[in-house]
Design a protein around this motif. Structure first.
Motif, PDB file in Angstrom:
ATOM      1  N   PRO A  13     -31.565  16.819  18.356  1.00 24.11           N
ATOM      2  CA  PRO A  13     -30.931  15.494  18.290  1.00 24.11           C
ATOM      3  C   PRO A  13     -31.522  14.527  19.316  1.00 24.11           C
ATOM      4  CG  PRO A  13     -29.299  17.244  18.512  1.00 24.11           C
ATOM      5  CD  PRO A  13     -30.634  17.850  18.814  1.00 24.11           C
ATOM      6  N   ASP A  14     -31.517  13.248  18.968  1.00 27.10           N
ATOM      7  CA  ASP A  14     -31.850  12.207  19.936  1.00 27.10           C
ATOM      8  C   ASP A  14     -30.680  11.957  20.863  1.00 27.10           C
ATOM      9  OD1 ASP A  14     -34.553  10.941  18.886  1.00 27.10           O
ATOM     10  OD2 ASP A  14     -33.295  11.322  17.141  1.00 27.10           O
ATOM     11  N   GLN A  15     -29.458  12.160  20.343  1.00 28.25           N
ATOM     12  CA  GLN A  15     -28.261  11.919  21.150  1.00 28.25           C
ATOM     13  C   GLN A  15     -27.127  12.791  20.639  1.00 28.25           C
ATOM     14  OE1 GLN A  15     -27.723   8.088  22.541  1.00 28.25           O
ATOM     15  NE2 GLN A  15     -26.222   8.887  23.934  1.00 28.25           N
ATOM     16  N   ILE A  16     -26.356  13.349  21.569  1.00 27.78           N
ATOM     17  CA  ILE A  16     -25.136  14.088  21.231  1.00 27.78           C
ATOM     18  C   ILE A  16     -23.970  13.385  21.906  1.00 27.78           C
ATOM     19  CG2 ILE A  16     -23.869  16.267  21.413  1.00 27.78           C
ATOM     20  CD1 ILE A  16     -26.563  17.711  21.446  1.00 27.78           C
ATOM     21  N   LEU A  17     -23.022  12.927  21.102  1.00 22.45           N
ATOM     22  CA  LEU A  17     -21.830  12.252  21.595  1.00 22.45           C
ATOM     23  C   LEU A  17     -20.660  13.221  21.485  1.00 22.45           C
ATOM     24  CD1 LEU A  17     -22.305   8.867  19.684  1.00 22.45           C
ATOM     25  CD2 LEU A  17     -23.106   9.441  21.979  1.00 22.45           C
ATOM     26  N   TYR A  18     -20.060  13.561  22.614  1.00 25.34           N
ATOM     27  CA  TYR A  18     -18.936  14.489  22.624  1.00 25.34           C
ATOM     28  C   TYR A  18     -17.631  13.704  22.742  1.00 25.34           C
ATOM     29  CZ  TYR A  18     -15.532  17.934  24.106  1.00 25.34           C
ATOM     30  OH  TYR A  18     -14.387  18.698  24.201  1.00 25.34           O
ATOM     31  N   LEU A  19     -16.775  13.811  21.715  1.00 24.32           N
ATOM     32  CA  LEU A  19     -15.482  13.132  21.714  1.00 24.32           C
ATOM     33  C   LEU A  19     -14.489  13.978  22.499  1.00 24.32           C
ATOM     34  CD1 LEU A  19     -15.234  11.942  17.980  1.00 24.32           C
ATOM     35  CD2 LEU A  19     -16.334  10.820  19.938  1.00 24.32           C
ATOM     36  N   ASP A  20     -14.123  13.511  23.673  1.00 21.58           N
ATOM     37  CA  ASP A  20     -13.278  14.291  24.574  1.00 21.58           C
ATOM     38  C   ASP A  20     -11.815  13.943  24.359  1.00 21.58           C
ATOM     39  OD1 ASP A  20     -12.482  16.018  26.575  1.00 21.58           O
ATOM     40  OD2 ASP A  20     -12.751  14.531  28.169  1.00 21.58           O
ATOM     41  N   MET A  21     -11.214  14.631  23.398  1.00 22.92           N
ATOM     42  CA  MET A  21      -9.783  14.506  23.123  1.00 22.92           C
ATOM     43  C   MET A  21      -9.095  15.729  23.716  1.00 22.92           C
ATOM     44  SD  MET A  21      -7.534  12.559  21.281  1.00 22.92           S
ATOM     45  CE  MET A  21      -8.377  11.885  19.846  1.00 22.92           C
ATOM     46  N   HIS A  22      -8.129  15.520  24.618  1.00 27.62           N
ATOM     47  CA  HIS A  22      -7.459  16.665  25.235  1.00 27.62           C
ATOM     48  C   HIS A  22      -6.760  17.488  24.152  1.00 27.62           C
ATOM     49  CE1 HIS A  22      -4.785  19.072  27.722  1.00 27.62           C
ATOM     50  NE2 HIS A  22      -5.576  18.764  28.747  1.00 27.62           N
ATOM     51  N   GLU A  57     -15.779   1.401  19.242  1.00 28.24           N
ATOM     52  CA  GLU A  57     -16.489   0.400  20.039  1.00 28.24           C
ATOM     53  C   GLU A  57     -17.242   1.051  21.194  1.00 28.24           C
ATOM     54  OE1 GLU A  57     -17.070  -2.825  19.491  1.00 28.24           O
ATOM     55  OE2 GLU A  57     -16.116  -2.414  17.552  1.00 28.24           O
ATOM     56  N   GLN A  58     -16.638   2.078  21.804  1.00 35.01           N
ATOM     57  CA  GLN A  58     -17.345   2.816  22.854  1.00 35.01           C
ATOM     58  C   GLN A  58     -18.645   3.409  22.316  1.00 35.01           C
ATOM     59  OE1 GLN A  58     -15.194   5.423  25.817  1.00 35.01           O
ATOM     60  NE2 GLN A  58     -13.576   5.271  24.277  1.00 35.01           N
ATOM     61  N   ILE A  59     -18.555   4.020  21.135  1.00 37.62           N
ATOM     62  CA  ILE A  59     -19.723   4.660  20.534  1.00 37.62           C
ATOM     63  C   ILE A  59     -20.804   3.644  20.217  1.00 37.62           C
ATOM     64  CG2 ILE A  59     -20.539   5.866  18.456  1.00 37.62           C
ATOM     65  CD1 ILE A  59     -17.825   7.362  18.480  1.00 37.62           C
ATOM     66  N   LYS A  60     -20.414   2.519  19.654  1.00 32.96           N
ATOM     67  CA  LYS A  60     -21.414   1.500  19.298  1.00 32.96           C
ATOM     68  C   LYS A  60     -22.083   0.902  20.519  1.00 32.96           C
ATOM     69  CE  LYS A  60     -18.600  -0.627  16.346  1.00 32.96           C
ATOM     70  NZ  LYS A  60     -18.092  -1.603  15.341  1.00 32.96           N
ATOM     71  N   ARG A  61     -21.323   0.771  21.621  1.00 32.62           N
ATOM     72  CA  ARG A  61     -21.938   0.274  22.847  1.00 32.62           C
ATOM     73  C   ARG A  61     -23.002   1.246  23.363  1.00 32.62           C
ATOM     74  NH1 ARG A  61     -16.670  -1.501  24.197  1.00 32.62           N
ATOM     75  NH2 ARG A  61     -16.298   0.372  25.467  1.00 32.62           N
ATOM     76  N   ILE A  62     -22.682   2.536  23.290  1.00 30.98           N
ATOM     77  CA  ILE A  62     -23.634   3.547  23.760  1.00 30.98           C
ATOM     78  C   ILE A  62     -24.869   3.587  22.875  1.00 30.98           C
ATOM     79  CG2 ILE A  62     -23.961   6.053  23.973  1.00 30.98           C
ATOM     80  CD1 ILE A  62     -20.952   6.059  24.905  1.00 30.98           C
ATOM     81  N   ILE A  63     -24.653   3.544  21.553  1.00 29.37           N
ATOM     82  CA  ILE A  63     -25.774   3.533  20.624  1.00 29.37           C
ATOM     83  C   ILE A  63     -26.633   2.295  20.837  1.00 29.37           C
ATOM     84  CG2 ILE A  63     -26.417   3.355  18.183  1.00 29.37           C
ATOM     85  CD1 ILE A  63     -25.492   6.121  19.020  1.00 29.37           C
ATOM     86  N   GLY A  64     -25.975   1.177  21.127  1.00 32.53           N
ATOM     87  CA  GLY A  64     -26.708  -0.072  21.349  1.00 32.53           C
ATOM     88  C   GLY A  64     -27.636  -0.013  22.551  1.00 32.53           C
ATOM     89  N   LYS A  65     -27.246   0.790  23.541  1.00 31.29           N
ATOM     90  CA  LYS A  65     -28.090   0.921  24.737  1.00 31.29           C
ATOM     91  C   LYS A  65     -29.361   1.706  24.452  1.00 31.29           C
ATOM     92  CE  LYS A  65     -24.209   0.737  28.003  1.00 31.29           C
ATOM     93  NZ  LYS A  65     -23.425   1.491  29.008  1.00 31.29           N
TER      94      LYS A  65
END
Length: 220
Positions: free
Chosen positions: A139-148, A212-220
């Motif tokens: 992967p180019d990026q792995i986004l981990y959704l941290d839900m307790h 929105e958090q995810i899109k900001r990170i992808i945008g970077k």
């Protein structure tokens, strides 16, 4: 030769992976970027039969009874067959592949079956086995959704309308999921995943806030 890209959204059960993967796919489509959404396990394929047996408790009702390396092999085989017979062609053509779970899920769910002193060697083995030996794309990026897990359990109960018998052997074991979160955060730090906070100690953040958090990170 076309550029090839693969992005992974991963997290514990009930963290909103499917929802956020779908929203991110829509975001890329709105930008005119060809995208293919892939979900693991691939329950529509016979490649996931071993995974189904494992999760349905046909081998054991306790996930910790199944060797970490053996269980990891169930999931890796599903991904390998899926890549060869389905989405690999799109990836090679340059279509952006967006995965709901991937190799990272083996780190999250299987590493906890080992003593912590063995976690690094498992992660090294996993990267070598799935990416180098099997040849799955990295992967180019792995986004981990941290839900307790305390929060995700409430969401899962709502999903199944209070019928806890519908949960698989991972979803129904809160202590196991708490340990999985610990393993996930360890792997995220070691392997450079991006952690997306998805809840406070009581309530999940809204779908829009997480997106929105995810899109900001992808945008970077």
């Amino acid at each position: 030769m076309p550029e090839r890209h693969l992005i992974v959204i991963d997290g514990l059960d009930g963290s909103g992976k499917a929802t956020q993967t779908a929203l991110l796919a829509e975001y890329f489509q709105s930008k005119g970027i060809p995208v293919r959404k892939v979900t693991f396990p691939d329950y529509n394929s016979r490649s996931s039969e071993l995974v189904k047996m494992y999760l349905n408790g046909e081998i054991s009702n306790n996930p910790e009874d199944i060797n970490a390396y053996g269980a990891a092999g169930f999931y890796a085989s599903d991904r390998y067959i899926s890549y060869l017979t389905d989405w690999g062609k799109d990836y090679q053509r340059g279509t952006l592949i967006l995965c709901d779970r991937y190799v990272s899920s083996n780190a999250i769910h299987q590493m906890v079956k080992l003593q912590e002193k063995d976690w690094d060697s498992f992660l090294d083995w996993l990267q070598d086995y799935e990416y180098d030996k099997l040849g799955l794309p990295r992967p180019d990026q792995i986004l981990y959704l941290d839900m307790h897990p305390d929060v995700s359990q409430k969401l899962l109960s709502a999903r199944y309308q209070g019928d806890n018998s519908k949960k698989d052997i991972h979803e129904s074991n809160l202590n196991y999921l708490l340990n999985c979160r610990k393993a996930a955060l360890y792997a995220a730090e070691k392997l450079g995943w991006t952690v997306i906070p998805c809840s406070d100690s009581q309530q999940p953040y809204t779908i829009e806030t997480i997106s929105e958090q995810i899109k900001r990170i992808i945008g970077k």
